[in-house]
Scaffold this active site. Sequence first.
Site, PDB file in Angstrom:
ATOM      1  CB  CYS A   1      10.610  56.872  48.249  1.00 52.88           C
ATOM      2  SG  CYS A   1      11.028  55.854  46.847  1.00 52.88           S
TER       3      CYS A   1
ATOM      4  CE1 TYR B   1      12.358  54.851  38.005  1.00 51.26           C
ATOM      5  CE2 TYR B   1      11.970  52.646  38.850  1.00 51.26           C
ATOM      6  CZ  TYR B   1      12.629  53.859  38.922  1.00 51.26           C
ATOM      7  OH  TYR B   1      13.555  54.076  39.912  1.00 51.26           O
TER       8      TYR B   1
ATOM      9  CG  HIS C   1      16.431  55.676  40.262  1.00 52.70           C
ATOM     10  ND1 HIS C   1      15.136  56.116  40.159  1.00 52.70           N
ATOM     11  CD2 HIS C   1      17.175  56.781  40.467  1.00 52.70           C
ATOM     12  CE1 HIS C   1      15.103  57.439  40.302  1.00 52.70           C
ATOM     13  NE2 HIS C   1      16.334  57.856  40.491  1.00 52.70           N
TER      14      HIS C   1
ATOM     15  CG  ASP D   1      18.115  60.901  40.417  1.00 52.11           C
ATOM     16  OD1 ASP D   1      18.371  61.996  39.887  1.00 52.11           O
ATOM     17  OD2 ASP D   1      16.960  60.421  40.469  1.00 52.11           O
TER      18      ASP D   1
END
Length: 687
Positions: free
Chosen positions: A31, A171, A174, A267
């Site tokens: 991001c 994806y 997360h 992470d």
Amino acid sequence: MPRDARYDILFEPIRIGPVTAKNRFFQVPHCNGMGHARPQGHAAMRGIKAEGGWAVVSTEEVEIHPSSDVAPYVEGRLWDDLDIPALALMTQAIHRHGALAAVELVHAGMNASNLYSREVPMAPSPIANPASYVPIQARGMGKSDIRDFRRWHRSAALRARRAGFDIVYVYAGHSLSLPMHFLQSRYNQRTDEYGGSLVNRVRLLRELIEDTKDAVGGDCAVALRFAVEEHLGTEGIQHDGEARDIVEMLAELPDLWDVNVSDWANDSKTSRFAQEGYQEDFIRFVKTVTTKPVVGVGRFTSPDTMVSQIRRGVLDFIGAARPSIADPFLPRKIEAGDADDIRECIGCNICVSGDYTMTPIRCTQNPTMGEEWRKGWHPENVPPRTGDDTFLIVGAGPTGLECARLLGRRGYTVHIAEALESLGGRVTQESALPGLAAWARVRDYRVNQLKRMHNVEILRGSRVTGNDIIEFGAKRVVLATGARWRKDGVGRANTRPITGFDMGSVLTPEDVIEGRTCKGPVVVFDDDHYYLGAVLAEKLQCAGTSTILVTPGDKVSAWTVNTLEQPAIHRRLVELGVQVILNQNVVAFDGSRVALACVYTGQESALPAASIVTVTSRLPNDALYEDLSGRPDALAAAGIVSVTSIGDCLAPGTIAAAVYAGHRYAREFALEHGDEVAFRRELPTIG
Ligand code: ADP
Ligand code: SF4
């Protein structure tokens, strides 16, 4: 310098399905606070990574549909064809340098509050978003919703190909995407063929990979990002449990496995809580199960560690988000035999705060991050000097060191005077505190660069006065003299000195850093709300002093929510036995008791304490500026054309702000901005 032959393996090309990466450096999705709202800034930032030698450069999360709207967070978008041109800017910028462009397609499911689109959030089963307090729940998906979702994902993959992407991600990471929510038994309580057994919970993920391969697999590689561990015990996905079964079930289906630990805080752990390569124990099994290439992360900045990851069969690609932010040219530097010039990530997560505050990414180590388009700043190419100005910089903290480095790189003659024998200012002080050792890289990178510059003179042990500066006679004077912590308790909650804080048993952070001991119980009064209060509490408690952290905030180290550290900081204090008192202001101290006041009601209470450490706010060291600015005639007679205060001595802030201030001065000291906005903006199109 020729490349070190030990690192040759990092530059081998690797095939990923129908495409080939030119080396093993892989910028995984990250991001950046620019996304769909600032596409030109975003494209320029990614293009510089490609120029810096990364073989693959990825987007951040890219929303595939209005029902996956994560506003107010700013991510990428491929809702429909209107979103293609913005992302095409990025793929063009990446292809210009021979790299592959990857897109991370995301449906955030229940994590999308859809505040902008006002669609109803979706989940495998009805649930409230566990990651926010937005008072909207997700509805459970019916079979037709699953069919719709698969169609949206397929359409987004086709749009991604039209935008020029070479790698399309599915994806499941997360805990932020629908395919992962379907895998997680705590969120998937369905009783149909998409719920229950692991085979059923994997069904949707398998279908998405197959759909994507069917749609674009002839031209694009299809990558799977999969979280192999959640650190939640049997409640979550475990690397030695279901994750292994899932990898075995899908082993050869994707063209690439991108594996990591969930959630984002696990992470992207900061250096305070994890070392380089910290994910290895969790991800290493993946390569034993699949023949497809595997990418993983671990804040890798050392080429030797990278080589070891490959040689030991842990990874095929060196994945990086933060190391590529701190130094977009990391691969090129290794390739050119300049590994000593790598600007190593310090693991502070200031970069993450851009996403959390919905503003363009910034980085402590790399002040050009996020400024590539709007200011035209390049991390390596700097404009050569345009005149014969000479500079005296006072103070060798992060501000002064970065200012000297860049002015030196530009070819100017620079003298930097530092009162102490040691360089680095606050960075040197703070990196001696528990967990902050890696922060010394801010100093070490810059000092290492400066040592090689013949046009920069470092004057250690030189505390200079106004007269010294005038006698020195440099044309431009830069004051980077930093700041000091207040002892009187003034900060956010108290605008006037706190009664009793003039006592000797009240310590500043500098006192603690310099090793002054104090009697317990000690109250650390944290009205700063970033890292320092809790770090000092940790140091004192570990030294055997019974410590209580008091804060007017509703959380310990409240701002560290933006660096993903807040829960870990609170947990550490509790584990160490530090008592934590929230929502209380300190209003007085009498040497044996602290008077507290509830921030909501004002109700007072007393807390026994023998000493206090006050972490409230700082005062700029501006005496030199005050002195010199009152003597314009003497300055003019000495040929001094400017005296400028920058960094913490102008207004105390983060280390990132200090480095930026030094960098900005070195680029812009001769610019006359007038009333113009100092950077280019991306404005909405009207009509
Ligand atoms: P910043 O974050 O803005 O770089 P720091 O506090 O880290 O600020 O660093 C300021 C540095 O300036 C410190 O190393 C301090 O010793 C030095 N300094 C302060 N006053 C003087 C002075 N009069 N002469 C030389 N060095 C100074
Ligand atoms: Fe690394 Fe900090 Fe820069 Fe992020 S902001 S890339 S953690 S140095």
